[in-house]
Motif scaffolding. Sequence first.
Motif, PDB file in Angstrom:
ATOM      1  N   LEU A  52       0.827  -1.199   0.000  1.00  0.00           N
ATOM      2  CA  LEU A  52       0.000   0.000   0.000  1.00  0.00           C
ATOM      3  C   LEU A  52       0.863   1.251   0.000  1.00  0.00           C
ATOM      4  CD1 LEU A  52      -2.728  -1.143   2.535  1.00  0.00           C
ATOM      5  CD2 LEU A  52      -2.976  -0.909   0.057  1.00  0.00           C
ATOM      6  N   PRO A  56      -2.682   1.466   6.666  1.00  0.00           N
ATOM      7  CA  PRO A  56      -3.880   1.350   5.837  1.00  0.00           C
ATOM      8  C   PRO A  56      -5.103   1.781   6.633  1.00  0.00           C
ATOM      9  CG  PRO A  56      -3.160  -0.811   6.574  1.00  0.00           C
ATOM     10  CD  PRO A  56      -2.096   0.153   6.978  1.00  0.00           C
ATOM     11  N   GLU A 102      -5.117   2.277  -5.837  1.00  0.00           N
ATOM     12  CA  GLU A 102      -3.796   1.861  -5.356  1.00  0.00           C
ATOM     13  C   GLU A 102      -3.898   0.771  -4.291  1.00  0.00           C
ATOM     14  OE1 GLU A 102      -1.003   2.960  -6.654  1.00  0.00           O
ATOM     15  OE2 GLU A 102      -2.149   4.217  -8.035  1.00  0.00           O
ATOM     16  N   GLY A 103      -5.084   0.189  -4.146  1.00  0.00           N
ATOM     17  CA  GLY A 103      -5.302  -0.807  -3.103  1.00  0.00           C
ATOM     18  C   GLY A 103      -4.741  -2.174  -3.453  1.00  0.00           C
ATOM     19  N   TYR A 107     -12.134   0.572  -0.301  1.00  0.00           N
ATOM     20  CA  TYR A 107     -11.179  -0.087   0.598  1.00  0.00           C
ATOM     21  C   TYR A 107      -9.747  -0.020   0.076  1.00  0.00           C
ATOM     22  CZ  TYR A 107     -14.999  -1.871   3.402  1.00  0.00           C
ATOM     23  OH  TYR A 107     -16.087  -1.954   4.225  1.00  0.00           O
ATOM     24  N   ASP A 108      -8.829   0.196   1.025  1.00  0.00           N
ATOM     25  CA  ASP A 108      -7.403   0.097   0.709  1.00  0.00           C
ATOM     26  C   ASP A 108      -6.979  -1.361   0.554  1.00  0.00           C
ATOM     27  OD1 ASP A 108      -6.615   2.774   0.631  1.00  0.00           O
ATOM     28  OD2 ASP A 108      -6.534   2.888   2.810  1.00  0.00           O
ATOM     29  N   LEU A 156     -12.177  -1.953  -4.556  1.00  0.00           N
ATOM     30  CA  LEU A 156     -10.848  -1.493  -4.145  1.00  0.00           C
ATOM     31  C   LEU A 156     -10.561  -0.083  -4.635  1.00  0.00           C
ATOM     32  CD1 LEU A 156      -8.260  -4.371  -4.771  1.00  0.00           C
ATOM     33  CD2 LEU A 156      -8.713  -3.218  -2.599  1.00  0.00           C
ATOM     34  N   LYS A 157      -9.750   0.630  -3.863  1.00  0.00           N
ATOM     35  CA  LYS A 157      -9.201   1.889  -4.346  1.00  0.00           C
ATOM     36  C   LYS A 157      -8.174   1.600  -5.446  1.00  0.00           C
ATOM     37  CE  LYS A 157      -9.781   4.438  -0.001  1.00  0.00           C
ATOM     38  NZ  LYS A 157      -9.101   5.182   1.084  1.00  0.00           N
ATOM     39  N   GLN A 173      -3.257  -6.299  -7.483  1.00  0.00           N
ATOM     40  CA  GLN A 173      -3.482  -4.848  -7.511  1.00  0.00           C
ATOM     41  C   GLN A 173      -4.093  -4.450  -8.850  1.00  0.00           C
ATOM     42  OE1 GLN A 173       0.604  -3.562  -5.834  1.00  0.00           O
ATOM     43  NE2 GLN A 173      -0.883  -2.293  -4.743  1.00  0.00           N
TER      44      GLN A 173
END
Length: 643
Positions: A435, A440, A552-553, A513-514, A549-550, A597
């Motif tokens: 992350l 996180p 960059e998560g 979510y991260d 997911l975000k 990712q």
Amino acid sequence: DNLLVKCFRACFQGVLVVGCGNSELSEQMYDVGMCEDIVNIDVSDAVIRQMQERSRSKRPKMSYLLMDMLQMDFPDAHFQVVLDKGTLDAILTDEEEATLAKVDKMFAEISRVLQVGGRYLCVSLAQAHVLKKAVEYFFQEGWVVRVHQVAGSRDKQQFVLPVFVYVMTKFRKIPGSAPQILEICPEEQDKPMRVESVERLVAAVKDRQHYALLCSQLSKPPCGEQVSLDLCDKESGRPRYTLHVVDSPSVKPSRDNHFAIFIIPQGRETEWLFGTEEGRRQLATSAGFRRLVTVALHREQHYEGMAGIQAELSGKVMELAPPGLPARQQVPFVSVGGDIGVRTVRHRDTSTLSGEYVIEDVKGDGTFYFRRLIFLRNRNVVQSEARLLTRKSKSQKKRRKDKKKLSPTEPPAAIDKSYLCCEHHKAMVAGLCLLGGPNPLPVLVVGLGGGSLPLFIHDYFSQAHVAVVEIDPSMLEVATRWFGFSQDDRMQVHVSDGLDYVAKLAAEAPAQYDAIMFDVDSKDLTVGMSCPPPAFVEKPFLQKVKTTLKPEGVFVLNLVCRDAQLKESVLATLREVFPLLYARRIEEEVNEILFCQPNPEGRRDPTELEARARALEGALRQPGRPWDSSYVLADMLQAIKIL
């Protein structure tokens, strides 16, 4: 024949031997004084004349008659015993209608000439269709049915398959629901055991036959395959010991290294060294024995220490000894630390979704104790595990010496929340270094179990807000009562199907979510993938995970798949959805942790990842926490190295 003579403990008068042939059995019975009033019949004139000539002067009271047993000339209720040595096996060669009709006629004639209280003794190899036919016929007639195994142990056996005697005792048929008796006596010296159905009796005999074949296999030179078997409790019929026979041909033979028995400490049978074929092979080689029998102890059973186990198993395990074992060779019983370990079942219950489960405390390799959640449908897998903090000092032990032991219903011992027992949980936490920052924020965990993974993230990542999805409400109760789990404003559990919950998030709250972590087991044991269920790795659902997911998560998946083709298919699907995928194989386990990712530009160079790992390590260290997190850093660095 000598074995059969030993089976007859009483002196019978009025014995009929059907299909006598030229067997010496009747002659032996006569000569040892068991019975002189013996009538032998056969349909072969040549055999009858031969046997008459052989016994005329020596055995004047014994007769041989030319007669068909399907149509005998004797009056009703004329004999106390009808003895059949292999005749039924010879007649009942198939299950054709004509054959079965002939057998029915044979049984009817035997029943007719026997007195009430008399016995039909049938010596047989007990093929399944032969045994089933005989037992069903006389059981339905209201007779008492007992099956004895009279030959089978390797030191006496003349044949590969064991020999059985069916003992059918004639009773008058009572109308109504009078209790009927079915029994089996597996060994000559054992008391008979009652069974509840014809099917169970046939299955018990089949087990004995399989065991005889196994012993025959083990009497040959060692091979690479490991043989396993269960030894069951005589009273309950439940497994008491699970044995694995491991040969090590590479070990050089010497006087004292032919054979040994290794007792696995209670609660440690799931460890790699004891619970896998490769681990047991390594154990046998390092122990230095050419044949090692590992013995796992079952949680439903009580054991009287190492000496009691040795006394109980000594006779049976010698039937598994390798060929060439020197006479009177002392066979050692060994274990870790010389004891049988400690296992205390704290709680047992049944979940509508997960089935029967137990919570147990076991002593580990050292001074620590561990609490485990075991689903009994897959009893060799530890579902969740936590280390216990409570270790009594010597002074505490002395003060409690005369006090009552803790009851399983008392409050559980304190859980060491700082310690992750499961290697795959350590790897999943280590993956958070992918992350963008050391702390996180929003984390979604699908699969609660004992709660160790979400609890660790909650306690040691102060900025984390953890949402847990668990389909089984029983597991929330288990985690709370037995594993120290609790909820607060940064930890919330949602009792829901993970598939539905993620689908709803993707539609209503994307990019939330991260980190998303899947640590959920499959209830379908027929699939070659025990974690996660197949629906969790189908492409449409994985796309919903990506949406949640975000950018960059990281999506962390615990994959447990023994089917190589299925595993490749899962990996291919993941690559289609997530452009960036890292894999971490857990040493000595089937688990593989996948870090996925959504952003192909998110790839980090090793130097940056190492810096993030060390920053994460610093964030984990909090003032006043009496624990050492170095193992977390080590796992992170190892994960980075592998990735």
